[in-house]
Design an enzyme around this catalytic site. Structure first.
Site, mmCIF file in Angstrom:
data_model
loop_
_atom_site.group_PDB
_atom_site.id
_atom_site.type_symbol
_atom_site.label_atom_id
_atom_site.label_comp_id
_atom_site.label_asym_id
_atom_site.label_seq_id
_atom_site.Cartn_x
_atom_site.Cartn_y
_atom_site.Cartn_z
ATOM 1 N N LYS A 121 0.830 -1.196 0.000
ATOM 2 C CA LYS A 121 0.000 0.000 0.000
ATOM 3 C C LYS A 121 0.871 1.255 0.000
ATOM 4 O O LYS A 121 2.025 1.217 0.425
ATOM 5 C CB LYS A 121 -0.878 0.025 1.252
ATOM 6 C CG LYS A 121 -1.981 -1.017 1.291
ATOM 7 C CD LYS A 121 -2.773 -0.907 2.577
ATOM 8 C CE LYS A 121 -3.900 -1.916 2.615
ATOM 9 N NZ LYS A 121 -4.966 -1.605 1.636
ATOM 10 N N ARG A 141 -10.634 -11.276 1.546
ATOM 11 C CA ARG A 141 -11.481 -12.335 0.988
ATOM 12 C C ARG A 141 -10.799 -13.702 1.088
ATOM 13 O O ARG A 141 -11.473 -14.735 1.120
ATOM 14 C CB ARG A 141 -11.825 -11.998 -0.461
ATOM 15 C CG ARG A 141 -10.650 -11.947 -1.413
ATOM 16 C CD ARG A 141 -10.928 -11.136 -2.671
ATOM 17 N NE ARG A 141 -10.956 -9.708 -2.393
ATOM 18 C CZ ARG A 141 -11.209 -8.775 -3.309
ATOM 19 N NH1 ARG A 141 -11.473 -9.135 -4.567
ATOM 20 N NH2 ARG A 141 -11.209 -7.507 -2.983
#
Length: 495
Positions: A263, A337
């Protein structure tokens, strides 16, 4: 904070001993007598108290009133959302005087929804995080009295509101903690502390147990961190033993660097909030321990860090989930996920009545809905409708998003059963479509809380959402089950 519900007329409120008195005034004429009613009438007539919710007038040492500070606040049409706005404004107005005791009084009748939101607004406005701030001032408001015309009638709603506050603040506490004070191990300890409450049990699985279960997707995310993963299983037994439970699955990434798909550095500190789904599950169980509805609930929290070292998951790696499906990891920053899919497979063993996963899953959901509503995805219309209703009742709103099969096209890959990301378009939906592959055996809903779980900027901090929504849903489900129980019993007796 201590809350008390008390029967108080407007005339009685004038003699209430408190550091500050907040009077919630509706737009309709008040027929009550006494100095407070007179003050409201005078303020209305002078145009100093408009009907718009949240507009207020502050008074100091008004004649005939015991409290030194009095705030008259308009609640407009008296709707629950207007009451929340008014209480927040009123409490904010008196915070500067550091009151220890507050009284919040309804000038007119109040319903259960308005009372609940008054309690929640008072708690939210006075909340102070202090865990890692040893020199910080603690919350100054210690006691809040809610004055209503008939306390006995509203007591059930009041007790539920207090339980909701306890749950929300538990979720805020763990959401706000920095990652070194909220590791997967510490999160598991927080879950274990809830098992001290009757009807709640906790089991914690470590790396060996997770490997034995075949949770290869979950384990792959954790392999780049020195912090060992934890899989937390909470059980609340309020209903019959054979009653299928509602399963809540909370994403517990206690810090998310993005992994190899790193990130940007700016605002990466906010990735401590990536476990707010897990925190909300803990918060719900904290509330269940207080209000004890006749329902069975299971909480599943896969918890780990998403970090980088030589063992970290790489883009292009293929992992095998607990379901046996293989997953090509095209982006290691789409890790939520990957841990949730194994938890959803694990949920099947409970033969659940419904499964709801809660996750700070996608920035795309923030773009779509901002910080107002959580994204709701569901394969079951009845479950979706119940969650939407719960969101409206609790003012912890969600918005249903589509799950058309065409959205799953981008998840196809030549190298595994499914890829963990599709393209940029519809990112929140394609993430939900990925999860749906692992939730085909039960009614399922997914709440993407990436935009609602925390606030940035000057108000930076966890919101505790969607504890209110989830608890409202569970309480409504328990009430429906309780109402149906006598009918079932009667049918048995006639056979």
């Amino acid at each position: 904070m201590d809350f008390q519900l008390k029967t108080l007329s407007l005339a009685q409120a004038a003699t209430e001993k408190t550091d500050a008195l907040i009077v919630l005034a509706g737009a309709t004429d008040n027929k009550a007598g006494g100095p407070l009613a007179e003050l409201i009438a005078q303020a209305r007539n002078a145009g100093d108290l408009p009907d718009k919710a949240g507009k207020l007038l502050q008074l100091y040492r008004p004649a005939g009133i015991t409290a030194l500070r009095v705030v008259l606040v308009s609640i407009g049409d008296g709707a629950a959302s207007a009451v929340r706005t008014a209480v927040g404004a009123g409490v904010q107005a008196v915070k500067g005087s550091n009151p220890k005791r507050l009284a919040i009084v309804f000038a007119q009748s109040a319903d259960a929804a308005a009372l609940r939101l008054a309690v929640l607004a008072a708690a939210d406005t006075t909340y102070v995080y202090t865990t890692t701030k040893p020199k910080a001032e603690a919350r100054t408001v210690r006691h809040v009295t809610l004055g209503v015309p008939d306390a006995a009638t509203l007591n059930p709603a009041f007790q539920e509101a207090k339980a909701t506050v306890a749950g929300i603040e538990f979720a805020k506490e763990w959401g706000n903690r920095p990652a070194n004070h909220a590791t997967p191990t510490l999160l598991a300890e927080a879950a274990k502390s809830l098992a001290e409450v009757p009807h709640i049990k906790c089991e914690v699985l470590g790396p060996k147990e997770v490997a034995k279960l075949g949770m290869g997707s979950f384990a792959a995310v954790a392999q780049g961190s020195s912090e060992p993963l934890r899989f937390i299983v909470l059980r609340y037994q309020g209903g019959a033993k054979d009653e299928p439970p509602v399963v809540l699955v909370g994403k517990g990434i206690t810090f998310d660097t993005g992994g190899v798909s790193l990130k940007p550095a700016a605002e990466m500190d906010e990735m401590k909030f990536d476990m707010c789904g897990a925190a909300s599950v803990l918060g719900v169980f904290r509330a269940l321990g207080d209000c004890r509805p006749a329902i069975n609930v299971v909480g599943l929290i896969p918890s780990c860090e998403n970090m980088n070292d030589g063992a970290a998951l790489k883009p292009g790696d293929v992992v095998t989930s607990m379901s046996g499906q293989t997953i090509e990891v095209l982006n290691t920053d789409a890790e939520g996920r990957l841990i949730l899919c194994d938890a959803l497979t694990y949920a099947k063993r409970f033969a659940p009545a419904a499964v709801i996963d809660i996750a700070t899953l996608t920035g795309a959901c923030v773009v779509a809905l901002g910080g107002v509503r959580s994204g709701l995805f569901s394969s079951d219309d009845a479950l979706a409708a119940a969650l939407e209703t719960a969101g409206e009742q609790s003012q912890d709103r969600c918005w249903r998003m589509p799950l058309d099969d065409e959205y799953a096209e981008g998840l196809k890959t030549h190298f595994a059963d499914v890829a963990n990301i599709a393209g940029r378009a519809g990112g929140a939906i394609t993430a939900a479509k990925f999860l749906q592959r692992f939730a085909g055996d039960f009614p399922w809903a997914h709440l993407d809380i990436a935009g609602t779980a925390w606030k940035s900027g000057a108000a930076k901090g966890s919101t505790g959402r969607p504890v209110g929504l989830l608890l409202s849903y569970l309480m409504a489900r328990a009430a429906t089950a309780s109402a149906a129980a006598p009918a079932k019993s009667a049918r048995r007796k006639t056979r």
